[in-house]
Write a protein that holds these residues in place. Structure first.
Motif, PDB file in Angstrom:
ATOM      1  N   GLU A 134       0.857  -1.181   0.000  1.00 50.41           N
ATOM      2  CA  GLU A 134       0.000   0.000   0.000  1.00 50.41           C
ATOM      3  C   GLU A 134       0.896   1.235   0.000  1.00 50.41           C
ATOM      4  O   GLU A 134       1.793   1.343   0.842  1.00 50.41           O
ATOM      5  N   THR A 135       0.690   2.151  -0.926  1.00 49.08           N
ATOM      6  CA  THR A 135       1.559   3.318  -1.081  1.00 49.08           C
ATOM      7  C   THR A 135       0.726   4.587  -1.189  1.00 49.08           C
ATOM      8  O   THR A 135      -0.177   4.676  -2.021  1.00 49.08           O
ATOM      9  N   ASP A 136       1.049   5.586  -0.356  1.00 46.78           N
ATOM     10  CA  ASP A 136       0.360   6.870  -0.423  1.00 46.78           C
ATOM     11  C   ASP A 136       0.761   7.625  -1.679  1.00 46.78           C
ATOM     12  O   ASP A 136       1.892   7.515  -2.162  1.00 46.78           O
ATOM     13  N   ARG A 137      -0.171   8.421  -2.188  1.00 48.97           N
ATOM     14  CA  ARG A 137       0.088   9.265  -3.350  1.00 48.97           C
ATOM     15  C   ARG A 137       0.897  10.492  -2.936  1.00 48.97           C
ATOM     16  O   ARG A 137       0.995  10.814  -1.744  1.00 48.97           O
ATOM     17  N   VAL A 145       2.143   9.123 -11.675  1.00 52.35           N
ATOM     18  CA  VAL A 145       3.190   8.476 -10.887  1.00 52.35           C
ATOM     19  C   VAL A 145       3.460   7.081 -11.440  1.00 52.35           C
ATOM     20  O   VAL A 145       2.534   6.357 -11.811  1.00 52.35           O
ATOM     21  N   SER A 146       4.739   6.710 -11.468  1.00 54.90           N
ATOM     22  CA  SER A 146       5.150   5.364 -11.857  1.00 54.90           C
ATOM     23  C   SER A 146       5.598   4.612 -10.614  1.00 54.90           C
ATOM     24  O   SER A 146       6.436   5.107  -9.845  1.00 54.90           O
ATOM     25  N   TYR A 147       5.040   3.403 -10.419  1.00 55.13           N
ATOM     26  CA  TYR A 147       5.386   2.583  -9.266  1.00 55.13           C
ATOM     27  C   TYR A 147       5.934   1.235  -9.729  1.00 55.13           C
ATOM     28  O   TYR A 147       5.667   0.779 -10.850  1.00 55.13           O
ATOM     29  N   ASP A 148       6.656   0.588  -8.844  1.00 47.58           N
ATOM     30  CA  ASP A 148       7.045  -0.806  -9.035  1.00 47.58           C
ATOM     31  C   ASP A 148       5.820  -1.651  -8.696  1.00 47.58           C
ATOM     32  O   ASP A 148       5.354  -1.654  -7.557  1.00 47.58           O
ATOM     33  N   GLU A 191       7.868   3.899  -5.445  1.00 48.42           N
ATOM     34  CA  GLU A 191       7.722   4.918  -6.481  1.00 48.42           C
ATOM     35  C   GLU A 191       9.002   5.026  -7.309  1.00 48.42           C
ATOM     36  O   GLU A 191      10.088   5.149  -6.770  1.00 48.42           O
ATOM     37  N   PHE A 192       8.834   4.975  -8.654  1.00 40.12           N
ATOM     38  CA  PHE A 192       9.961   5.178  -9.567  1.00 40.12           C
ATOM     39  C   PHE A 192      10.142   6.662  -9.892  1.00 40.12           C
ATOM     40  O   PHE A 192      11.227   7.207  -9.790  1.00 40.12           O
ATOM     41  N   TRP A 193       9.068   7.291 -10.327  1.00 46.77           N
ATOM     42  CA  TRP A 193       9.123   8.712 -10.656  1.00 46.77           C
ATOM     43  C   TRP A 193       7.722   9.309 -10.597  1.00 46.77           C
ATOM     44  O   TRP A 193       6.729   8.591 -10.563  1.00 46.77           O
ATOM     45  N   ARG A 194       7.655  10.637 -10.579  1.00 45.94           N
ATOM     46  CA  ARG A 194       6.368  11.333 -10.609  1.00 45.94           C
ATOM     47  C   ARG A 194       6.459  12.533 -11.552  1.00 45.94           C
ATOM     48  O   ARG A 194       7.520  13.136 -11.699  1.00 45.94           O
TER      49      ARG A 194
END
Length: 302
Positions: free
Chosen positions: A241-244, A282-285, A291-294
């Protein structure tokens, strides 16, 4: 898409027919995919909405290129998904309040009275899944998922069943936003697991789930919180679970969003989970949620 026209005076929706969009899919699905092929998720097998084969008609209607039409109960803006000769559709049957009851229900929400005209609310909703035979249109099965008493308000142009389900092998994953996420065995119609992930959508749910590497991935961009979550497709347990990213917005109404994620493979062979949202792409794994990048795209919302 299922759409209901409710005759005046009825306390709950009458049965509806599959409207022209569904008719078009039915009229073209057989020659396009064949009964052994599938359309397993929102925007199709690759998530891009592209069909590379077939010759669908450019005109269709009640008296043109109509293969079959089937009455179904409820209202839903979700798209149908197809596998093994069966069309699966989600629906929400609304228990409709009177106008006085509607206003009283809305007054119990956090919405201001100036917003009431653009909102709809039900006394209760019955969430269901329909299985329809692709070739004949025969209703094969109705699966009762749950009844939600006093659900949140939604936009009058939305429905309580807008996210599209996704097929994962013998499993069917049905997401209704804050109203519940359900995993069903397609072979027997039994519930495998369910989760409730509360969220303030403001105008109802909209983001559809995807399946990737054994995970059900959901964008949960609500008013009070924005995050991305991956559930184990077999058990429903949380994998990550990852916050924005933080939002530069004065109100939660400008932080919400309703996008569906996609997974791509970049030039280095790395899989990226791309999640559009309010203000940020946003790019995630996809494996870990890292997070990879935003990319900041401005103070938009929804």
């Amino acid at each position: 898409m299922i759409r209901v026209s409710r005759p005046a005076g009825l306390s709950r929706p009458s049965k509806s027919f599959l409207c022209y969009l569904m008719t078009a899919i039915v009229a073209t699905a057989i020659p396009t995919f064949g009964l052994a092929e599938s359309w397993p998720q929102f925007r199709g097998p690759r998530g891009d909405g592209i069909v590379t084969e077939g010759n669908p008609p450019v005109q269709f209607g009640e008296d043109k290129n109509l293969t079959w039409k089937t009455d179904l109960e409820g209202k839903a803006w979700s798209s149908p998904v197809i596998a093994d000769g069966t069309i699966w559709l989600t629906s929400a049957v609304e228990i409709i309040p009177t106008e006085d009851e509607r206003v009283e229900l809305l007054r119990k929400t956090e919405n201001e009275e100036r917003q009431f005209k653009q909102l709809a609310i039900a006394k209760a909703i019955e969430l269901k899944v329909f299985a329809v035979d692709l070739e004949t249109g025969k209703l094969k099965q109705t699966i009762e998922l749950t009844t939600v008493e006093q659900p949140d308000a939604i936009h009058s142009l939305n429905s309580y069943a807008s996210p599209t389900p996704v097929i994962d092998g013998n499993r069917l994953l049905c997401h209704f936003g804050t109203f519940g996420t359900f995993c069903i065995d397609r072979t027997n119609g039994k519930l495998i697991w369910e989760r409730t992930l509360p969220l303030k959508h403001a105008v109802g749910p909209g983001s559809s789930p995807i399946i990737h590497d054994g995970k059900v991935i959901l964008i949960q961009d609500g008013m009070e919180r924005q995050y991305v979550i991956a559930l184990n497709a077999e058990t429903g347990s949380t994998e990550w679970e990852t916050d924005r990213p933080p939002m530069d917005a004065p109100t939660g109404d400008q932080k919400k969003a309703y996008c569906t994620p996609i997974v791509i493979t970049d030039s280095n062979g790395r899989e990226q989970l791309l999640c559009m949202g309010s203000q940020w792409m946003v790019s995630y794994d996809a494996k870990t949620g890292e997070e990879f990048w935003r990319l900041y795209h401005g103070k938009g919302f929804s």
